[in-house]
Design a protein around this motif. Structure first.
Motif, mmCIF file in Angstrom:
data_model
loop_
_atom_site.group_PDB
_atom_site.id
_atom_site.type_symbol
_atom_site.label_atom_id
_atom_site.label_comp_id
_atom_site.label_asym_id
_atom_site.label_seq_id
_atom_site.Cartn_x
_atom_site.Cartn_y
_atom_site.Cartn_z
ATOM 1 N N GLU A 139 -17.503 -20.316 23.065
ATOM 2 C CA GLU A 139 -18.630 -20.236 21.573
ATOM 3 C C GLU A 139 -16.883 -20.123 21.391
ATOM 4 O O GLU A 139 -16.634 -19.426 21.381
ATOM 5 C CB GLU A 139 -19.529 -19.340 21.211
ATOM 6 C CG GLU A 139 -20.282 -19.914 20.036
ATOM 7 C CD GLU A 139 -20.866 -19.166 19.318
ATOM 8 O OE1 GLU A 139 -20.322 -18.433 18.582
ATOM 9 O OE2 GLU A 139 -21.437 -18.988 20.092
ATOM 10 N N LYS A 140 -16.793 -21.335 19.684
ATOM 11 C CA LYS A 140 -15.347 -21.108 19.036
ATOM 12 C C LYS A 140 -15.942 -20.959 17.716
ATOM 13 O O LYS A 140 -16.893 -22.521 17.936
ATOM 14 C CB LYS A 140 -14.491 -21.994 19.623
ATOM 15 C CG LYS A 140 -13.800 -21.803 20.490
ATOM 16 C CD LYS A 140 -12.550 -23.112 20.949
ATOM 17 C CE LYS A 140 -11.796 -23.069 22.253
ATOM 18 N NZ LYS A 140 -11.164 -23.953 22.383
ATOM 19 N N VAL A 141 -16.087 -20.207 16.749
ATOM 20 C CA VAL A 141 -16.013 -19.708 15.304
ATOM 21 C C VAL A 141 -15.111 -20.466 14.062
ATOM 22 O O VAL A 141 -13.735 -19.874 13.998
ATOM 23 C CB VAL A 141 -16.709 -18.610 15.340
ATOM 24 C CG1 VAL A 141 -17.258 -18.662 13.529
ATOM 25 C CG2 VAL A 141 -17.928 -18.597 16.293
ATOM 26 N N THR A 143 -13.802 -20.982 11.115
ATOM 27 C CA THR A 143 -14.218 -20.886 9.773
ATOM 28 C C THR A 143 -13.105 -21.068 8.300
ATOM 29 O O THR A 143 -11.715 -20.691 8.609
ATOM 30 C CB THR A 143 -14.121 -18.822 8.741
ATOM 31 O OG1 THR A 143 -14.508 -18.441 10.048
ATOM 32 C CG2 THR A 143 -14.637 -18.869 7.711
ATOM 33 N N GLU A 148 -18.509 -23.169 7.716
ATOM 34 C CA GLU A 148 -18.301 -22.274 9.141
ATOM 35 C C GLU A 148 -18.662 -22.685 10.147
ATOM 36 O O GLU A 148 -19.720 -24.225 10.334
ATOM 37 C CB GLU A 148 -18.540 -21.309 9.513
ATOM 38 C CG GLU A 148 -18.760 -20.297 10.307
ATOM 39 C CD GLU A 148 -19.839 -18.830 10.746
ATOM 40 O OE1 GLU A 148 -18.819 -17.634 10.189
ATOM 41 O OE2 GLU A 148 -20.934 -19.072 11.151
ATOM 42 N N LYS A 150 -19.510 -23.805 14.579
ATOM 43 C CA LYS A 150 -19.475 -23.248 15.650
ATOM 44 C C LYS A 150 -19.363 -24.519 17.435
ATOM 45 O O LYS A 150 -20.145 -25.690 17.103
ATOM 46 C CB LYS A 150 -20.565 -22.634 15.760
ATOM 47 C CG LYS A 150 -20.615 -21.365 15.089
ATOM 48 C CD LYS A 150 -21.927 -19.854 15.437
ATOM 49 C CE LYS A 150 -21.349 -19.245 14.611
ATOM 50 N NZ LYS A 150 -22.970 -17.988 14.636
ATOM 51 N N HIS A 164 -23.307 -25.626 15.366
ATOM 52 C CA HIS A 164 -24.166 -25.031 14.017
ATOM 53 C C HIS A 164 -22.554 -24.820 12.950
ATOM 54 O O HIS A 164 -21.579 -25.461 13.297
ATOM 55 C CB HIS A 164 -23.827 -23.426 14.533
ATOM 56 C CG HIS A 164 -24.568 -22.671 13.503
ATOM 57 N ND1 HIS A 164 -24.378 -22.233 12.297
ATOM 58 C CD2 HIS A 164 -25.704 -22.410 13.276
ATOM 59 C CE1 HIS A 164 -24.830 -21.425 11.209
ATOM 60 N NE2 HIS A 164 -26.237 -22.130 12.463
ATOM 61 N N TYR A 234 -28.275 -27.484 12.296
ATOM 62 C CA TYR A 234 -27.339 -26.284 13.862
ATOM 63 C C TYR A 234 -29.069 -27.520 15.008
ATOM 64 O O TYR A 234 -29.924 -27.812 14.715
ATOM 65 C CB TYR A 234 -27.578 -25.482 13.682
ATOM 66 C CG TYR A 234 -29.153 -25.072 13.242
ATOM 67 C CD1 TYR A 234 -30.872 -24.709 14.394
ATOM 68 C CD2 TYR A 234 -29.572 -24.614 12.003
ATOM 69 C CE1 TYR A 234 -32.181 -24.404 13.287
ATOM 70 C CE2 TYR A 234 -31.134 -24.269 11.038
ATOM 71 C CZ TYR A 234 -32.512 -23.992 12.348
ATOM 72 O OH TYR A 234 -33.255 -24.010 11.931
#
Length: 238
Positions: A139-141, A143, A148, A150, A164, A234
């Protein structure tokens, strides 16, 4: 003298008969040729008529195809891509970014610029997250100010896909042009299929949800003081 005249008459009669017979034979010999010539003369006409029939048929076929094309109704043919998921998207700088879109780090930077922060985590059995179904997934987030995103990538080198999105800045609008700060009435007009989950009192917080029939992909608008405070888009992960 009479004998001479009779002989002369007989000779003339013979000559006439011979000429007559010769003419008949000549005509008889020419009649097949004449027939052939007649056939050859008629053949182009017949071919022309045949071509004319062929040409007259061709436009009929073309017209038939044209009528068939016109008969296709809008929506009767399968559209490319998932139309429902394309609704679960936002627009920024002419880029439409939707749930389930594939997006690696380079693509994200091209569409949204360099993120303020980027986190990456690969799920493991001992990472304390209790996400056994996601073991091996990364998983990468990403910002950004007021945004944001994901992404998740399954094992075996598959591409990252967005699952997301959370929006709090008004510069990011949904595909129906709803953004943070818009009124609840504006939101209801744009998404008549959605509904408030609580009482919906204007002086209280509530959530307005728009979701397709699969109950997996969702767009949720958090309402505060009768305005959109934030937007979450999402897809539920198995």
């Amino acid at each position: 003298m009479k004998l001479i005249n009779k002989a002369t008459a007989v000779i003339l009669l013979s000559i006439l008969l011979t000429m007559a017979l010769t003419g008949c034979q000549f005509n008889g010999a020419k009649s097949p040729e004449a027939t052939q010539n007649s056939a050859e003369k008629n053949s182009p006409n017949e071919q022309t008529k045949g071509e004319g029939a062929s040409n007259s048929t061709a436009p009929a076929s073309e017209n038939s195809e044209g009528q068939s094309a016109e008969a296709i109704k809008e929506g009767s043919m399968k559209k490319e891509g998932n139309v429902v998921l394309k609704e679960l998207a936002f627009v920024y700088n002419e880029h439409t970014i939707a749930i389930s879109d594939t997006a690696n780090e380079d693509q994200m930077e091209q569409m949204l610029g360099k993120p303020d922060n980027l986190k990456s985590h690969t799920y493991r059995a001992d990472d304390g997250t209790n996400m056994d179904t996601l073991i091996g997934f990364t998983e990468k987030v990403y910002t950004y100010p007021g945004l944001e995103i994901k992404t998740i990538s399954i094992p075996e080198g598959k591409q990252d896909s967005i699952f997301h999105i959370e929006i709090t800045d008004s510069k990011y609008a949904t595909v129906r042009n709803i953004k943070a700060g818009d009124s609840l009435d504006t939101l209801k007009n744009a998404y008549p299929e959605g509904k408030l989950l609580g009482d919906g009192a204007s002086n209280e917080e509530d959530d307005f949800r728009y979701e397709p029939s699969n109950y997996v992909d969702v767009m949720s608008f958090h309402i505060k003081d009768a305005k959109v405070e934030s937007i979450q888009i999402y897809s539920l992960l198995d």
